[in-house]
Design an enzyme around this catalytic site. Structure first.
Site, PDB file in Angstrom:
ATOM      1  N   ASN A 204       0.929  -1.036   0.055  1.00 32.47           N
ATOM      2  CA  ASN A 204       0.100  -0.065  -0.031  1.00 32.47           C
ATOM      3  C   ASN A 204       0.938   1.245   0.055  1.00 32.47           C
ATOM      4  O   ASN A 204       2.004   1.433   0.693  1.00 32.47           O
ATOM      5  CB  ASN A 204      -0.946   0.220   1.258  1.00 32.47           C
ATOM      6  N   ASP A 273      -5.379  -5.365   2.486  1.00 35.71           N
ATOM      7  CA  ASP A 273      -6.685  -5.942   2.598  1.00 35.71           C
ATOM      8  C   ASP A 273      -6.779  -7.329   2.118  1.00 35.71           C
ATOM      9  O   ASP A 273      -7.464  -8.100   2.608  1.00 35.71           O
ATOM     10  CB  ASP A 273      -7.860  -5.004   2.109  1.00 35.71           C
ATOM     11  N   ASP A 300      -8.678  -8.607   9.873  1.00 35.72           N
ATOM     12  CA  ASP A 300      -8.632  -7.048  10.214  1.00 35.72           C
ATOM     13  C   ASP A 300      -8.106  -6.944  11.819  1.00 35.72           C
ATOM     14  O   ASP A 300      -8.825  -7.157  12.880  1.00 35.72           O
ATOM     15  CB  ASP A 300     -10.037  -6.572  10.246  1.00 35.72           C
ATOM     16  N   PHE A 317      -8.017   4.540  11.674  1.00 38.20           N
ATOM     17  CA  PHE A 317      -7.823   5.762  10.591  1.00 38.20           C
ATOM     18  C   PHE A 317      -8.575   5.375   9.515  1.00 38.20           C
ATOM     19  O   PHE A 317      -8.785   4.071   9.361  1.00 38.20           O
ATOM     20  CB  PHE A 317      -6.044   5.745  10.202  1.00 38.20           C
ATOM     21  N   LYS A 331     -17.054   2.757   9.632  1.00 35.20           N
ATOM     22  CA  LYS A 331     -15.777   2.023  10.323  1.00 35.20           C
ATOM     23  C   LYS A 331     -15.849   2.187  11.889  1.00 35.20           C
ATOM     24  O   LYS A 331     -15.626   1.156  12.654  1.00 35.20           O
ATOM     25  CB  LYS A 331     -14.372   2.695   9.845  1.00 35.20           C
TER      26      LYS A 331
HETATM   27  O1  C5P Z   1     -11.454  -0.942   6.569  1.00 32.59           O
HETATM   28  P1  C5P Z   1     -10.063  -0.052   6.304  1.00 32.59           P
HETATM   29  O2  C5P Z   1      -9.068  -0.810   5.995  1.00 32.59           O
HETATM   30  O3  C5P Z   1     -10.459   1.308   5.574  1.00 32.59           O
HETATM   31  O4  C5P Z   1      -9.878   0.444   7.875  1.00 32.59           O
HETATM   32  C1  C5P Z   1      -8.745   1.276   8.114  1.00 32.59           C
HETATM   33  C2  C5P Z   1      -8.101   1.030   9.427  1.00 32.59           C
HETATM   34  O5  C5P Z   1      -8.067  -0.355   9.653  1.00 32.59           O
HETATM   35  C3  C5P Z   1      -6.780   1.555   9.744  1.00 32.59           C
HETATM   36  O6  C5P Z   1      -6.957   2.259  11.260  1.00 32.59           O
HETATM   37  C4  C5P Z   1      -5.945   0.319   9.479  1.00 32.59           C
HETATM   38  O7  C5P Z   1      -4.850   0.339  10.131  1.00 32.59           O
HETATM   39  C5  C5P Z   1      -6.882  -0.753   9.885  1.00 32.59           C
HETATM   40  N1  C5P Z   1      -6.843  -2.101   9.223  1.00 32.59           N
HETATM   41  C6  C5P Z   1      -6.260  -3.280  10.118  1.00 32.59           C
HETATM   42  N2  C5P Z   1      -6.228  -4.480   9.581  1.00 32.59           N
HETATM   43  C7  C5P Z   1      -6.696  -4.711   8.204  1.00 32.59           C
HETATM   44  C8  C5P Z   1      -7.127  -3.316   7.531  1.00 32.59           C
HETATM   45  C9  C5P Z   1      -7.002  -2.343   8.102  1.00 32.59           C
HETATM   46  O8  C5P Z   1      -5.978  -3.103  11.341  1.00 32.59           O
HETATM   47  N3  C5P Z   1      -6.436  -5.940   7.685  1.00 32.59           N
END
Ligand code: C5P
Length: 396
Positions: A204, A273, A300, A317, A331
């Site tokens: 990313n 993701d 997640d 975030f 979220k």
């Molecule tokens: O759902 P999304 O990826 O947009 O959410 C962003 C937040 O979720 C960020 O705080 C990111 O660090 C966290 N995140 C996570 N694990 C993942 C994907 C996102 O902790 N696999």
């Protein structure tokens, strides 16, 4: 308040004359140190008249050493501001070189030191300058700016020295209280790398700057800080426990195994993701016109931290290209967070690699906007907001 203003040789030196005026108007006592090249831009007489004190320019000056030499000046100062800080001065300070009065005072200083960088945008973005400024930040120096806009050289971009009014406010503003004293804060930062084969990976866009700035701000606020970091080109903050990871799975393990031992978790990492369902043991050869890679959803981390029986105060975030508020609020509730900080990405400024950012912060009972500013300042504001919300939640 005793402010020592150190001026190095850049065209923005003329703005520092106004800074002296503003600082004195607010009641600060100001002494000025100038490098040789600074004197090519503004006369010491200007600073002498505005500060009401003789200007210091020489390291080895018999008279000055008896009165106000480098050690006495460093001791006299409650805060030191280097404005403008040129690329050369930043490079010298970050390597501990001390061949003139300004750099020697920096080494002798025990008070907080601020730098307001000012240079051409290409010089500012040069990797070596970024390495130097990051090293200085890791040593505990606070940066103010630079800002974005038209430059004296005719170019446009980052590198303009911050305006004197902003520098004055940052210097004389209330020193950040130790709002996280005795708290343990866990922060994840940077991107993750998901290997496809031994030479390729999916990642990313993330510089890690915001997460690292949050780690430093939490430390400054009195916390004990653990930083789980994906691969970034930043110097590790001093006095922070840094755990380096690469993949989303490694970050998951590092965070989940530590989260319950911390009071606050801030998920500032750009976690992948999806990860390749299979890692090829050998380099994938270039053959077909199209290839298909099967991707598997990662776990997640943030949502799982929020599900832990002894969960810390959990902060996420949200970086969005559209419908910021709707997605951020989704979220906040969907992942059961205590607070979420949302920012626009893919627009003209702020986000990913930028030095600056603005945030919209949401929590279950309120919201606040933090205006565009440099990431270290923004991080301090966010940390104090998190501390306040966390205290309120604990006493509710
Ligand atoms: O759902 P999304 O990826 O947009 O959410 C962003 C937040 O979720 C960020 O705080 C990111 O660090 C966290 N995140 C996570 N694990 C993942 C994907 C996102 O902790 N696999």
């Amino acid at each position: 308040m005793h402010i020592l203003l150190a001026v190095s040789g850049g065209i923005a030196a003329y703005k520092s004359a106004e800074l002296v005026r503003l600082l004195r108007k607010k009641g600060a006592a100001v002494r000025v140190v100038m490098t040789r090249s600074a004197m090519q831009f503004v006369s010491p007489l200007t600073f002498q008249a505005l500060s009401g004190n003789p200007v210091h320019t020489e390291l080895l000056d018999a008279d000055a050493e008896n009165a106000m030499g480098h050690i006495s000046l460093a001791r006299w100062a409650d805060r030191i501001i280097i404005a403008p800080a040129t690329a050369d001065t930043i490079a010298k300070l970050s390597h501990g070189l001390a061949d003139d009065l300004l750099t020697t005072i920096y080494l002798a200083a025990t008070c907080p030191v601020y730098v307001a960088p000012a240079m051409n945008q290409a010089m500012w973005h040069k990797p070596v300058t970024q390495e130097n400024i990051n090293r200085l930040i890791a040593h505990g120096v606070t940066t103010i700016g630079p800002g974005q806009g038209d430059q004296a050289c005719g170019e446009t971009g980052y590198g303009r020295m911050s305006e004197p009014a902003e520098i004055c406010e940052r210097l004389l503003g209330r020193p950040s209280e130790q709002c996280l004293r005795n708290r343990k804060v866990l922060i994840s930062a940077g991107p993750t790398r998901e290997p496809l084969d031994p030479v390729r990976y999916i990642t990313n866009r993330s510089s890690g700057k915001m997460g690292y700035a949050l780690a430093r701000a939490a430390l400054k606020a009195g916390a004990r800080v653990t930083l789980v970091s994906g691969p970034v080109a930043l110097a590790p903050p001093v006095n922070v426990d840094v755990i380096n990871v690469e993949t989303a799975a490694q970050m998951h393990e590092a965070v989940i195994s530590r989260a319950e031992a911390h009071d606050i978790y801030i998920g500032a990492a750009a976690v992948a993701d999806y990860t390749p369902a299979e890692v090829q043991p050998e380099k994938i050869k270039k053959q077909d016109e199209q290839v298909t890679i099967l991707l598997q959803k990662t776990r997640d981390i943030l949502a799982e931290v929020a599900q832990l029986p002894n969960r810390p105060f959990t902060v996420g975030f949200a970086a969005e290209t559209h419908e910021l508020e709707t997605y951020a609020l989704g979220k906040l509730t969907g992942k059961n967070l205590d607070l979420i900080a949302a920012n626009w990405v893919g627009r003209d400024q702020g986000g990913f690699d930028s030095e600056q950012n603005a945030l919209r912060v949401f929590w279950p009972t309120g919201r606040q906007t933090l205006a565009m500013t440099d990431k270290s300042h923004l991080a301090e504001q966010l940390i104090s907001l998190i501390a306040k919300r966390c205290d309120e939640k604990n006493t509710a």
